[in-house]
Scaffold this motif. Structure first.
Motif, PDB file in Angstrom:
ATOM      1  N   LEU A 155      44.527  23.408  -6.188  1.00  0.00           N
ATOM      2  CA  LEU A 155      45.246  23.117  -7.091  1.00  0.00           C
ATOM      3  C   LEU A 155      44.170  22.152  -8.275  1.00  0.00           C
ATOM      4  CD1 LEU A 155      48.305  23.410  -7.818  1.00  0.00           C
ATOM      5  CD2 LEU A 155      48.538  21.139  -7.237  1.00  0.00           C
ATOM      6  N   VAL A 156      43.981  22.937  -9.590  1.00  0.00           N
ATOM      7  CA  VAL A 156      43.148  22.111 -10.391  1.00  0.00           C
ATOM      8  C   VAL A 156      43.847  21.868 -11.570  1.00  0.00           C
ATOM      9  CG1 VAL A 156      41.307  23.630  -9.523  1.00  0.00           C
ATOM     10  CG2 VAL A 156      42.638  24.357 -11.761  1.00  0.00           C
ATOM     11  N   ASN A 157      43.464  20.805 -12.283  1.00  0.00           N
ATOM     12  CA  ASN A 157      44.193  20.272 -13.437  1.00  0.00           C
ATOM     13  C   ASN A 157      45.594  19.585 -12.961  1.00  0.00           C
ATOM     14  OD1 ASN A 157      43.469  19.438 -16.021  1.00  0.00           O
ATOM     15  ND2 ASN A 157      44.990  20.805 -16.900  1.00  0.00           N
ATOM     16  N   ALA A 158      45.709  19.409 -11.876  1.00  0.00           N
ATOM     17  CA  ALA A 158      47.104  19.139 -11.139  1.00  0.00           C
ATOM     18  C   ALA A 158      47.726  17.909 -11.761  1.00  0.00           C
ATOM     19  CB  ALA A 158      46.597  18.802  -9.615  1.00  0.00           C
ATOM     20  N   SER A 180      50.032  19.398   2.551  1.00  0.00           N
ATOM     21  CA  SER A 180      49.077  19.329   3.427  1.00  0.00           C
ATOM     22  C   SER A 180      48.120  20.627   3.698  1.00  0.00           C
ATOM     23  CB  SER A 180      49.183  18.748   4.817  1.00  0.00           C
ATOM     24  OG  SER A 180      50.234  19.833   5.340  1.00  0.00           O
ATOM     25  N   LYS A 181      48.758  21.637   3.301  1.00  0.00           N
ATOM     26  CA  LYS A 181      48.182  23.090   3.421  1.00  0.00           C
ATOM     27  C   LYS A 181      47.323  23.325   2.235  1.00  0.00           C
ATOM     28  CE  LYS A 181      51.564  25.266   6.152  1.00  0.00           C
ATOM     29  NZ  LYS A 181      52.144  24.120   6.715  1.00  0.00           N
ATOM     30  N   LEU A 182      47.278  22.537   1.461  1.00  0.00           N
ATOM     31  CA  LEU A 182      46.205  22.736   0.197  1.00  0.00           C
ATOM     32  C   LEU A 182      44.818  22.341   0.736  1.00  0.00           C
ATOM     33  CD1 LEU A 182      48.407  21.213  -2.823  1.00  0.00           C
ATOM     34  CD2 LEU A 182      47.712  23.562  -2.579  1.00  0.00           C
ATOM     35  N   SER A 183      43.894  23.223   0.245  1.00  0.00           N
ATOM     36  CA  SER A 183      42.219  22.899   0.688  1.00  0.00           C
ATOM     37  C   SER A 183      41.982  21.751  -0.161  1.00  0.00           C
ATOM     38  CB  SER A 183      41.528  23.884   0.447  1.00  0.00           C
ATOM     39  OG  SER A 183      42.159  24.838   1.279  1.00  0.00           O
ATOM     40  N   LEU A 184      42.356  21.532  -1.598  1.00  0.00           N
ATOM     41  CA  LEU A 184      41.788  20.682  -2.356  1.00  0.00           C
ATOM     42  C   LEU A 184      42.892  20.429  -3.553  1.00  0.00           C
ATOM     43  CD1 LEU A 184      39.420  18.787  -3.543  1.00  0.00           C
ATOM     44  CD2 LEU A 184      38.468  20.839  -4.359  1.00  0.00           C
ATOM     45  N   VAL A 185      42.711  19.259  -4.137  1.00  0.00           N
ATOM     46  CA  VAL A 185      43.717  18.830  -5.282  1.00  0.00           C
ATOM     47  C   VAL A 185      42.618  18.239  -6.399  1.00  0.00           C
ATOM     48  CG1 VAL A 185      45.328  17.558  -6.241  1.00  0.00           C
ATOM     49  CG2 VAL A 185      45.737  18.950  -4.110  1.00  0.00           C
ATOM     50  N   VAL A 186      42.655  18.921  -7.470  1.00  0.00           N
ATOM     51  CA  VAL A 186      41.749  18.071  -8.499  1.00  0.00           C
ATOM     52  C   VAL A 186      42.805  17.783  -9.584  1.00  0.00           C
ATOM     53  CG1 VAL A 186      39.772  18.465 -10.058  1.00  0.00           C
ATOM     54  CG2 VAL A 186      39.988  19.854  -8.002  1.00  0.00           C
ATOM     55  N   VAL A 191      47.186   8.450 -11.521  1.00  0.00           N
ATOM     56  CA  VAL A 191      48.588   8.305 -11.281  1.00  0.00           C
ATOM     57  C   VAL A 191      48.799   9.601 -10.357  1.00  0.00           C
ATOM     58  CG1 VAL A 191      50.753   8.347 -12.299  1.00  0.00           C
ATOM     59  CG2 VAL A 191      49.099   6.704 -13.045  1.00  0.00           C
ATOM     60  N   ASP A 192      48.451  10.921 -10.892  1.00  0.00           N
ATOM     61  CA  ASP A 192      48.750  12.048 -10.424  1.00  0.00           C
ATOM     62  C   ASP A 192      48.025  12.139  -9.066  1.00  0.00           C
ATOM     63  OD1 ASP A 192      50.226  13.545 -12.359  1.00  0.00           O
ATOM     64  OD2 ASP A 192      48.343  13.459 -13.439  1.00  0.00           O
ATOM     65  N   ALA A 193      46.753  11.725  -8.978  1.00  0.00           N
ATOM     66  CA  ALA A 193      46.228  11.820  -7.614  1.00  0.00           C
ATOM     67  C   ALA A 193      46.918  11.069  -6.608  1.00  0.00           C
ATOM     68  CB  ALA A 193      44.731  11.238  -7.822  1.00  0.00           C
ATOM     69  N   GLU A 194      47.600   9.761  -6.985  1.00  0.00           N
ATOM     70  CA  GLU A 194      48.243   9.161  -5.988  1.00  0.00           C
ATOM     71  C   GLU A 194      49.622   9.733  -5.482  1.00  0.00           C
ATOM     72  OE1 GLU A 194      48.333   6.179  -3.263  1.00  0.00           O
ATOM     73  OE2 GLU A 194      46.809   6.377  -4.492  1.00  0.00           O
ATOM     74  N   ARG A 195      50.016  10.363  -6.487  1.00  0.00           N
ATOM     75  CA  ARG A 195      51.389  10.868  -6.154  1.00  0.00           C
ATOM     76  C   ARG A 195      50.855  12.247  -5.306  1.00  0.00           C
ATOM     77  NH1 ARG A 195      54.477  11.178 -12.248  1.00  0.00           N
ATOM     78  NH2 ARG A 195      55.084   9.110 -11.881  1.00  0.00           N
ATOM     79  N   PHE A 196      50.094  12.970  -5.523  1.00  0.00           N
ATOM     80  CA  PHE A 196      49.755  14.216  -4.536  1.00  0.00           C
ATOM     81  C   PHE A 196      49.455  13.486  -2.923  1.00  0.00           C
ATOM     82  CE2 PHE A 196      49.242  16.803  -8.393  1.00  0.00           C
ATOM     83  CZ  PHE A 196      49.850  17.769  -7.968  1.00  0.00           C
ATOM     84  N   ARG A 197      48.518  12.399  -3.011  1.00  0.00           N
ATOM     85  CA  ARG A 197      48.361  11.809  -1.898  1.00  0.00           C
ATOM     86  C   ARG A 197      49.662  11.407  -1.164  1.00  0.00           C
ATOM     87  NH1 ARG A 197      44.210   9.097  -4.857  1.00  0.00           N
ATOM     88  NH2 ARG A 197      42.134  10.243  -4.761  1.00  0.00           N
ATOM     89  N   ASP A 198      50.604  10.704  -1.852  1.00  0.00           N
ATOM     90  CA  ASP A 198      51.726  10.287  -1.061  1.00  0.00           C
ATOM     91  C   ASP A 198      52.687  11.153  -0.714  1.00  0.00           C
ATOM     92  OD1 ASP A 198      53.942   8.202  -1.068  1.00  0.00           O
ATOM     93  OD2 ASP A 198      55.038   9.447  -2.384  1.00  0.00           O
ATOM     94  N   LEU A 199      52.684  12.511  -1.190  1.00  0.00           N
ATOM     95  CA  LEU A 199      53.141  13.709  -0.683  1.00  0.00           C
ATOM     96  C   LEU A 199      52.545  14.491   0.500  1.00  0.00           C
ATOM     97  CD1 LEU A 199      54.573  15.145  -4.230  1.00  0.00           C
ATOM     98  CD2 LEU A 199      55.816  13.690  -2.236  1.00  0.00           C
ATOM     99  N   ALA A 201      48.689  15.802   0.330  1.00  0.00           N
ATOM    100  CA  ALA A 201      47.919  16.445  -0.067  1.00  0.00           C
ATOM    101  C   ALA A 201      46.413  15.528   0.273  1.00  0.00           C
ATOM    102  CB  ALA A 201      47.850  16.742  -1.412  1.00  0.00           C
ATOM    103  N   TRP A 202      45.674  16.230   0.732  1.00  0.00           N
ATOM    104  CA  TRP A 202      44.151  15.721   1.110  1.00  0.00           C
ATOM    105  C   TRP A 202      43.377  16.861   1.123  1.00  0.00           C
ATOM    106  CZ3 TRP A 202      42.535  10.956   0.444  1.00  0.00           C
ATOM    107  CH2 TRP A 202      41.172  10.681   1.180  1.00  0.00           C
ATOM    108  N   PRO A 203      41.877  16.648   0.658  1.00  0.00           N
ATOM    109  CA  PRO A 203      41.301  15.572  -0.295  1.00  0.00           C
ATOM    110  C   PRO A 203      42.194  15.935  -1.787  1.00  0.00           C
ATOM    111  CG  PRO A 203      39.929  17.415   0.179  1.00  0.00           C
ATOM    112  CD  PRO A 203      40.714  17.723   1.058  1.00  0.00           C
ATOM    113  N   VAL A 204      41.907  14.644  -2.298  1.00  0.00           N
ATOM    114  CA  VAL A 204      42.300  14.815  -3.584  1.00  0.00           C
ATOM    115  C   VAL A 204      41.346  13.952  -4.527  1.00  0.00           C
ATOM    116  CG1 VAL A 204      44.143  13.899  -5.373  1.00  0.00           C
ATOM    117  CG2 VAL A 204      44.683  14.676  -3.162  1.00  0.00           C
TER     118      VAL A 204
END
Length: 439
Positions: A155-158, A180-186, A191-199, A201-204
């Motif tokens: 996921l880019v520009n996430a 958790s099935k996402l290979s990478l979140v950019v 704020v967005d990064a913290e939200r994805f980690r909270d749900l 996602a990793w790595p972010v």
């Protein structure tokens, strides 16, 4: 995965399988309303319109025009590395823009519905080596099918809006299972990064907003010259990316200023298919309307230039130095993208509901490039002030272009973090014969 999450996702998959036979009827009904391309409905069911080219292929999904334009530079970088690019979008408008600007560079297909049979048929044919999705598109069946096939999905520009984050938080087990099935979140921001980690996602990582790195929107120079000649010395302002109700407010602003300013108001709805009803509303208020799609001339009597064409925001913004960015005056709108008016030298006005572009607006306001308004009255006062105070207007415009320059760099960061996934494909491309996109 908890038992409840397994049951929920299984129910989603089975609902898709059971509902698949009716998908054709739903698509045809949407086509009758202009929401689908009647000639390409089979693509929405996973059928391919082209053969898969030889060599590595990256599937890039961008839901609509804004996301597609943001990711264009990244797709061109992939093509320079001799990697085939399959672009999917979900709207008729985005498909038209893709054809106009990218037809010789990428393969375009409509994204398959998130139904198991359609997704499997799509992936069986295209067999992508990597899937890149722009911003916030999370489709459970597609994500699970990619994971099962061991195809990395990035996921880019996430970003995650306040509303989307709250909705996912109500189902934490399901969110954990999917994200958790996402290979990478950019992500666009911390704020967005913290939200994805909270749900889950990793790595972010954080890149910034790649929309800042896109070029200024193009413009038909002949049309620009014609309109500039027709407008002459009249003052102008634009209300762009407007949502339902904001066109009526733009009409109120126009009527409030017309006697003293004699201005031309440019109204560009987010969805051009609403322009018939918008024109009816404007005419009912005693306003004279010229529509771009009809090539109506702008005369001294014209009140509103209605921008009802696709992909011409660059034209409309070059006709003014003041832009109100819509989807921002009503709760839940989320705000439109202020970067295009900023990069083209417009002073930016917007309502208070801009959570989809919170960090961008914060940067523009901090630089003195944008001002927030509460309602139509405050908007009218802001437009009137900027029309009369050209030094203030030009200072805001310069500040906007400076702020955009300061925010650039997200594309470079994104390409760097993608290298572990794209470099092997570049090597593979050099070892395998290629075909041009769409052959």
């Amino acid at each position: 995965m908890t038992a409840l999450a397994r049951i929920g996702l299984a129910a989603y998959r089975w609902a898709g399988i059971i509902g698949y036979p009716a998908a054709g009827l739903v698509l045809r009904a949407r086509a009758m309303r202009g929401k689908e391309d009647r000639a390409r409905l089979s693509e929405r069911l996973g059928h391919a319109a082209f053969e898969r080219p030889h060599g590595p292929l990256v599937w890039v999904h961008a839901a609509s025009v804004g996301e597609m334009m943001a990711i264009t530079a990244l797709m061109r970088e992939l093509r320079r590395s001799q990697i085939n690019v399959l672009l999917t979008t979900g709207t008729v408008t985005s498909a038209e823009i893709a054809w106009q600007r990218l037809k010789n560079e990428v393969i375009h297909q409509f994204v398959p519905l998130d139904l198991g049979p359609a997704v499997r048929r799509f992936l069986d044919h295209w067999q992508p080596d990597l899937a890149i999705t722009v911003e916030s598109e999370i489709w459970p069946s597609t994500l699970m099918e990619l994971h099962q096939r061991q195809i990395p999905q990035i996921l880019v520009n996430a970003r995650l809006s306040d509303r989307s984050h709250a909705r996912w938080q109500r189902h934490p087990a399901v969110a954990q299972s999917l994200f958790s099935k996402l290979s990478l979140v950019v992500a666009q921001s911390d704020v967005d990064a913290e939200r994805f980690r909270d749900l889950g996602a990793w790595p972010v990582t954080v890149s910034g907003n790649i929309k800042v790195d896109t070029d200024a929107p193009p413009c038909d120079q002949a049309a620009l010259s014609t309109y500039e000649r027709q407008i002459g010395h009249r003052k102008t302002w634009a209300a762009i990316s407007t949502a339902e109700g904001e066109e009526k407010l733009a009409a109120m602003v126009h009527r409030a200023l017309r006697a003293s300013m004699g201005q031309l108001s440019i109204v560009v709805p987010r969805h051009p298919d609403r322009c018939d009803e918008i024109e009816t509303m404007l005419v009912a208020q005693g306003l004279t309307v010229a529509r771009r799609s009809r090539n109506d001339a702008v005369t001294p009597q014209t009140d509103i230039l209605l921008g009802d064409t696709i992909g011409e925001m660059g034209l409309y913004l070059r006709l003014t130095e003041i832009a109100f960015v819509g989807r921002s005056l009503y709760q839940g709108g989320g705000g439109g993208n202020p970067l295009e008016p900023a990069v083209l030298g417009c002073a930016v006005l917007a309502g208070p509901h801009v959570e989809n572009f919170r960090e961008t607006y914060q940067a523009l306001v901090r630089n003195g490039a944008a001002r927030m308004v509460r309602d139509a009255e405050m908007l009218a006062k802001g437009v009137h002030y900027l029309m009369n105070e050209h030094l203030v207007r030009h200072k805001m415009a310069d500040a906007g272009m400076e702020a955009v320059q300061q925010m650039r760099g997200a594309l470079t960061t994104t390409m760097k973090v993608l290298e572990p996934y794209t470099n092997p494909l570049t090597v593979k491309a050099r070892l395998e014969p290629q075909q041009a996109a769409g052959e």
